[in-house]
Design an enzyme around this catalytic site. Structure first.
Site, PDB file in Angstrom:
ATOM      1  N   CYS A   1      10.817  14.001   5.883  1.00  0.00           N
ATOM      2  CA  CYS A   1      11.624  15.126   5.408  1.00  0.00           C
ATOM      3  C   CYS A   1      13.105  14.738   5.326  1.00  0.00           C
ATOM      4  O   CYS A   1      13.567  13.860   6.023  1.00  0.00           O
ATOM      5  CB  CYS A   1      11.525  16.361   6.306  1.00  0.00           C
ATOM      6  SG  CYS A   1       9.839  16.855   6.614  1.00  0.00           S
TER       7      CYS A   1
ATOM      8  N   ARG B   1      12.320  10.909   0.956  1.00  0.00           N
ATOM      9  CA  ARG B   1      11.832  11.099   2.318  1.00  0.00           C
ATOM     10  C   ARG B   1      10.639  12.050   2.387  1.00  0.00           C
ATOM     11  O   ARG B   1      10.055  12.257   3.452  1.00  0.00           O
ATOM     12  CB  ARG B   1      12.944  11.675   3.186  1.00  0.00           C
ATOM     13  CG  ARG B   1      14.190  10.846   3.197  1.00  0.00           C
ATOM     14  CD  ARG B   1      15.267  11.530   4.002  1.00  0.00           C
ATOM     15  NE  ARG B   1      14.918  11.556   5.401  1.00  0.00           N
ATOM     16  CZ  ARG B   1      15.177  10.585   6.252  1.00  0.00           C
ATOM     17  NH1 ARG B   1      15.804   9.514   5.839  1.00  0.00           N
ATOM     18  NH2 ARG B   1      14.818  10.671   7.509  1.00  0.00           N
TER      19      ARG B   1
ATOM     20  N   TRP C   1       7.962  16.548   3.847  1.00  0.00           N
ATOM     21  CA  TRP C   1       6.732  15.753   3.870  1.00  0.00           C
ATOM     22  C   TRP C   1       5.901  16.382   4.982  1.00  0.00           C
ATOM     23  O   TRP C   1       6.237  16.285   6.161  1.00  0.00           O
ATOM     24  CB  TRP C   1       7.041  14.290   4.185  1.00  0.00           C
ATOM     25  CG  TRP C   1       5.856  13.396   4.096  1.00  0.00           C
ATOM     26  CD1 TRP C   1       5.350  12.813   2.975  1.00  0.00           C
ATOM     27  CD2 TRP C   1       5.013  12.962   5.179  1.00  0.00           C
ATOM     28  NE1 TRP C   1       4.253  12.048   3.291  1.00  0.00           N
ATOM     29  CE2 TRP C   1       4.017  12.125   4.629  1.00  0.00           C
ATOM     30  CE3 TRP C   1       4.996  13.196   6.556  1.00  0.00           C
ATOM     31  CZ2 TRP C   1       3.030  11.510   5.398  1.00  0.00           C
ATOM     32  CZ3 TRP C   1       4.008  12.594   7.330  1.00  0.00           C
ATOM     33  CH2 TRP C   1       3.045  11.760   6.745  1.00  0.00           C
TER      34      TRP C   1
ATOM     35  N   ASN D   1      13.706  17.920  10.551  1.00  0.00           N
ATOM     36  CA  ASN D   1      12.988  16.678  10.239  1.00  0.00           C
ATOM     37  C   ASN D   1      12.502  16.116  11.573  1.00  0.00           C
ATOM     38  O   ASN D   1      13.318  15.889  12.467  1.00  0.00           O
ATOM     39  CB  ASN D   1      13.947  15.701   9.547  1.00  0.00           C
ATOM     40  CG  ASN D   1      13.423  14.271   9.510  1.00  0.00           C
ATOM     41  OD1 ASN D   1      14.200  13.319   9.539  1.00  0.00           O
ATOM     42  ND2 ASN D   1      12.131  14.100   9.442  1.00  0.00           N
ATOM     43  N   GLY D   2      11.190  15.914  11.685  1.00  0.00           N
ATOM     44  CA  GLY D   2      10.649  15.362  12.922  1.00  0.00           C
ATOM     45  C   GLY D   2       9.367  16.077  13.310  1.00  0.00           C
ATOM     46  O   GLY D   2       8.817  16.852  12.531  1.00  0.00           O
TER      47      GLY D   2
ATOM     48  N   GLU E   1       0.396  -7.866   0.538  1.00  0.00           N
ATOM     49  CA  GLU E   1       1.461  -7.044  -0.041  1.00  0.00           C
ATOM     50  C   GLU E   1       1.079  -6.594  -1.462  1.00  0.00           C
ATOM     51  O   GLU E   1       1.291  -5.442  -1.848  1.00  0.00           O
ATOM     52  CB  GLU E   1       2.779  -7.833  -0.053  1.00  0.00           C
ATOM     53  CG  GLU E   1       3.919  -7.176  -0.799  1.00  0.00           C
ATOM     54  CD  GLU E   1       4.257  -5.759  -0.323  1.00  0.00           C
ATOM     55  OE1 GLU E   1       3.797  -5.348   0.752  1.00  0.00           O
ATOM     56  OE2 GLU E   1       4.965  -5.050  -1.066  1.00  0.00           O
TER      57      GLU E   1
ATOM     58  N   LYS F   1       0.745  -2.687  -2.764  1.00  0.00           N
ATOM     59  CA  LYS F   1       1.503  -2.161  -3.904  1.00  0.00           C
ATOM     60  C   LYS F   1       0.578  -1.452  -4.887  1.00  0.00           C
ATOM     61  O   LYS F   1       0.832  -0.348  -5.328  1.00  0.00           O
ATOM     62  CB  LYS F   1       2.198  -3.341  -4.591  1.00  0.00           C
ATOM     63  CG  LYS F   1       3.550  -3.178  -5.073  1.00  0.00           C
ATOM     64  CD  LYS F   1       4.666  -2.971  -4.072  1.00  0.00           C
ATOM     65  CE  LYS F   1       4.381  -2.282  -2.785  1.00  0.00           C
ATOM     66  NZ  LYS F   1       5.264  -2.394  -1.718  1.00  0.00           N
TER      67      LYS F   1
ATOM     68  N   GLU G   1      -0.985   1.882  -3.423  1.00  0.00           N
ATOM     69  CA  GLU G   1      -0.112   3.025  -3.123  1.00  0.00           C
ATOM     70  C   GLU G   1       0.390   3.757  -4.357  1.00  0.00           C
ATOM     71  O   GLU G   1       0.697   4.940  -4.277  1.00  0.00           O
ATOM     72  CB  GLU G   1       1.045   2.647  -2.194  1.00  0.00           C
ATOM     73  CG  GLU G   1       2.142   1.829  -2.796  1.00  0.00           C
ATOM     74  CD  GLU G   1       3.292   1.574  -1.813  1.00  0.00           C
ATOM     75  OE1 GLU G   1       3.816   0.462  -1.825  1.00  0.00           O
ATOM     76  OE2 GLU G   1       3.663   2.484  -1.055  1.00  0.00           O
TER      77      GLU G   1
ATOM     78  N   HIS H   1     -18.513 -13.371   3.651  1.00  0.00           N
ATOM     79  CA  HIS H   1     -19.099 -12.967   4.931  1.00  0.00           C
ATOM     80  C   HIS H   1     -19.364 -11.473   4.992  1.00  0.00           C
ATOM     81  O   HIS H   1     -19.393 -10.884   6.070  1.00  0.00           O
ATOM     82  CB  HIS H   1     -18.191 -13.419   6.089  1.00  0.00           C
ATOM     83  CG  HIS H   1     -18.075 -14.904   6.195  1.00  0.00           C
ATOM     84  ND1 HIS H   1     -19.099 -15.710   6.648  1.00  0.00           N
ATOM     85  CD2 HIS H   1     -17.070 -15.748   5.844  1.00  0.00           C
ATOM     86  CE1 HIS H   1     -18.733 -16.979   6.609  1.00  0.00           C
ATOM     87  NE2 HIS H   1     -17.491 -17.036   6.106  1.00  0.00           N
TER      88      HIS H   1
ATOM     89  N   LYS I   1       9.360   7.601   1.481  1.00  0.00           N
ATOM     90  CA  LYS I   1       9.991   6.285   1.591  1.00  0.00           C
ATOM     91  C   LYS I   1      10.323   5.920   3.034  1.00  0.00           C
ATOM     92  O   LYS I   1      10.144   4.796   3.460  1.00  0.00           O
ATOM     93  CB  LYS I   1      11.271   6.301   0.758  1.00  0.00           C
ATOM     94  CG  LYS I   1      12.051   5.016   0.778  1.00  0.00           C
ATOM     95  CD  LYS I   1      11.563   4.102  -0.299  1.00  0.00           C
ATOM     96  CE  LYS I   1      12.244   2.758  -0.285  1.00  0.00           C
ATOM     97  NZ  LYS I   1      11.328   1.741  -0.842  1.00  0.00           N
TER      98      LYS I   1
HETATM   99  O1  M6R Z   1      11.604   1.186   5.967  1.00  0.00           O
HETATM  100  P1  M6R Z   1      10.512   0.303   6.461  1.00  0.00           P
HETATM  101  O2  M6R Z   1      10.548  -1.035   5.819  1.00  0.00           O
HETATM  102  O3  M6R Z   1      10.487   0.177   7.953  1.00  0.00           O
HETATM  103  O4  M6R Z   1       9.183   1.017   6.053  1.00  0.00           O
HETATM  104  C1  M6R Z   1       7.939   0.550   6.462  1.00  0.00           C
HETATM  105  C2  M6R Z   1       6.847   1.024   5.536  1.00  0.00           C
HETATM  106  O5  M6R Z   1       6.720   2.409   5.603  1.00  0.00           O
HETATM  107  C3  M6R Z   1       7.142   0.608   4.099  1.00  0.00           C
HETATM  108  O6  M6R Z   1       7.310  -0.770   4.026  1.00  0.00           O
HETATM  109  C4  M6R Z   1       6.002   1.030   3.151  1.00  0.00           C
HETATM  110  O7  M6R Z   1       4.838   0.351   3.486  1.00  0.00           O
HETATM  111  C5  M6R Z   1       6.427   0.729   1.726  1.00  0.00           C
HETATM  112  N1  M6R Z   1       7.134   1.839   1.182  1.00  0.00           N
HETATM  113  C6  M6R Z   1       5.310   0.391   0.842  1.00  0.00           C
HETATM  114  O8  M6R Z   1       5.748   0.023  -0.417  1.00  0.00           O
END
Ligand code: M6R
Length: 594
Positions: free
Chosen positions: A2, A27, A75, A101-102, A471, A475, A478, A494, A589
């Site tokens: 949030c 956020r 969020w 937020n929290g 990675e 990508k 998500e 396996h 994010k």
């Molecule tokens: O801000 P951070 O790098 O600590 O965030 C960690 C993950 O939430 C972040 O890398 C997330 O996996 C990415 N947005 C994915 O693209």
């Protein structure tokens, strides 16, 4: 997660808050709301609904200028995203309005103990805060009531609070979730992140945990939970406003993919003097003095950390482990005698990582944060920090932060190695090679249209290519919602190979000479079972049938390059499916809840 924004001053509160919420939408973006004080004494206008800030902007029109308000972009944690659960929330008597937020972990206990029989409107944990302030303010001053409420809350909170009866005041409070106070001659702004302040304030105050803030007119006073005034530091805001606009690009993600070569050049500019690395000597000393490195991170940053381990061990000969922050926080392995904790985080605000930092600091261990946000909590609280200089990353899917993190890890590992390569030259080469791939984006778009036709997909590779696969698959899943797994190529047979059917996309990354043939054998195994394969290789190991052939680069740095076509694959897969690329469903994010 949030995002919260609050404003008190002589400018237009609605405009400032809405602008800030747009910037904080990364956020969380499932609902949004705003409370604005009205023209008469004690009047307040509340607008809130499920949906984005753009929708809030449409529904929150007022025909006068309000000078006091709080806003929120959500969020959802407690309660589905709907109008009722959207913030701001008010107290039962409608006097106090808050945005939060929290997560309040003990909200049920607090309801039972203090608020039995009260009528709650929402399913949120937040409402209990407003109700407690109301209850305690019957016998205490508002300030005391807020501080008493803070003392009872377990969990995380960044709060902005308005008392309907006081037009010239606003309150804020913080524990664990980030909160900053922006200063200006035209008023005070409270925001979750510097982004909300840019353009309005030139200076800000970062708040420590357990801070209570009283804003009255244009003055700010900060107290601890027992009401003792706290000293604070005022910092300059140096975020480039233009950098947080999309410009000519259709999406921030595409912009950020395109920016990667210049980010690598920026890093060279920041950390080299000629051929020599100019890294803070204290950081080097801290790594040297430890006998094992523990990289702590989440998501993409953890995938960068996996490459970091390879770099520290293979280049510098320093033992290194990589851990998922959320696991490590509550299930610590046996540690070495002189550990150094390295936190990798784009935002520097990830709650899972911060939980580990708090924990290891309490045990007296040393720490280093590698982050894109030098004003962030993890940067402030670790013993050392190194900035990755990627510039603001807005798209939820991280791209340029990942490659910048690896470049920084390479610089760190290099300074502790025998330095047998010309690092500056290797990084410059990488920047050019990244540009060469980005130039092929139309071709990659077509490849995606032809091959990525199913609901699932695999990335396979070995060694460092496998880590790049992790990675790449994150990508793709998500933003395109294609169920994707990054797999060690040799492990597929396996069990998981059972999932390969006619047309299942399998993308191999091959950049290492010594495993080239092994990965190609694994590719044959899936091809024989009908897989639609794509091979991403480098010139040194390529075969004529490979679809994407990249320049040769220093092998240990290859993920900085091999990941670029996979970012484009993810981008086009999402674009072709018509999804919201910069704000994928269910995500945010900055993950500031555990
Ligand atoms: O801000 P951070 O790098 O600590 O965030 C960690 C993950 O939430 C972040 O890398 C997330 O996996 C990415 N947005 C994915 O693209």
């Amino acid at each position: 997660m949030c995002g919260i924004v609050g404003y008190l001053g002589n400018e237009n509160a609605r405009e400032i808050i809405i602008k800030g919420l747009h910037r904080l939408e990364y956020r969380g973006y499932d609902s949004a709301g705003i409370a604005l004080s009205g023209e008469g004494d004690g009047t307040l206008h509340i607008f809130k609904d499920k949906g984005r800030v753009a929708h809030l902007e449409e529904i929150s029109g007022i025909d006068f200028v309000s000078h006091q308000g709080i806003g929120h972009t959500r969020w959802a944690t407690h309660g589905v995203p709907n109008q009722v659960n959207s913030h701001p929330h008010d107290s039962e008597d409608g006097r106090f309005f808050i945005v939060h937020n929290g997560v309040i972990e003990n909200y049920k206990e607090l309801k039972n103990q203090y608020l039995d029989g009260r009528n709650f409107k929402s399913d949120t944990d937040t409402e209990v805060i407003a109700y407690l302030i109301e209850k305690f303010s019957e016998k205490l001053t508002v300030e005391e009531a807020i501080r008493k409420t803070m003392s009872l809350l377990e969990g995380s909170y960044a709060l902005a609070i308005i008392d309907r009866t006081e037009k010239n005041k606003m309150y804020a409070a913080k524990n664990k979730s980030p909160l900053l106070i922006g200063l200006s001659d035209n008023g005070i702004i409270v925001g979750s992140d510097v982004m909300a302040l840019v353009g309005f304030s030139k200076e800000y105050i970062p708040l420590d945990d357990h801070s209570f803030v009283k804003i009255e007119g244009n003055t700010v006073a900060i107290y601890d939970i027992i009401g003792k005034e706290m000293q604070y530091e005022v910092k300059a805001i140096d975020v480039d406003y233009l950098n947080i606009e999309k410009g000519e690009y259709a999406h921030f993600m595409l912009k950020e993919i395109n920016e990667q070569p210049s980010v690598i050049r920026q890093i060279i500019g920041r950390y080299f003097d000629g051929e020599k690395v100019t890294l803070n000597g204290e950081v080097k000393k801290a790594i040297k003095e430890s006998n094992r490195l523990y990289i702590i991170a989440a998501g993409t940053s953890m995938n960068a950390g996996a490459i970091g381990r390879e770099l520290f061990e293979k280049m510098a000969g320093i033992p290194c482990e990589v851990h998922i922050a959320s696991e490590f926080a509550y299930n610590m392995p046996l540690l070495s005698k002189r550990p150094l904790f390295i936190f990798i985080s784009q935002s520097g605000e990830t709650a899972d990582s911060r939980a580990v930092l708090v924990n290891i600091k309490a045990k007296g261990y040393r720490s280093l944060t590698i982050t894109n946000v030098k004003t962030s909590t993890l940067a402030r609280e670790a013993d050392h920090f190194v900035e990755i200089h990627a510039g603001p990353e807005i798209a939820v899917a991280s791209t340029k932060a990942y490659t910048a993190q690896i470049a920084i890890l390479a610089i760190l590992a290099y300074t502790l190695s025998d330095q047998h390569i010309n690092l500056r030259k290797e990084l410059s080469k990488l920047a050019i090679s990244m540009e060469n791939v980005i130039d092929k984006k139309e071709y990659i778009e077509e490849l995606v249209r032809e091959k990525l036709t199913k609901r699932n997909c695999f990335y396979i590779g070995r060694g460092i290519d496998y880590y790049a696969c992790l990675e790449s698959s994150l990508k793709l899943k998500e933003i395109s919602y294609i169920q994707t797994e990054g797999f060690a190529a040799g492990e597929l047979k396996h069990g998981t190979i059972a999932l390969i059917e006619e047309g299942t996309p399998v993308i191999a990354i091959i950049s290492q000479r010594k495993i080239n043939h092994n990965t190609r054998s694994n590719l044959q195994e899936v091809k024989s079972r009908g897989a639609a394969t794509i091979v991403i290789s480098t010139k040194a190991v390529h075969e004529t049938t490979d679809q994407i052939v990249l320049d040769d680069v220093y092998e240990l740095f290859s993920p900085i390059l091999t990941v670029v076509p996979t970012q484009l694959i993810a981008y086009y897969a999402a674009l072709q499916r018509g999804y919201d690329i910069d704000k994928p469903r269910n995500l945010a994010k900055s993950v500031t809840v555990e």
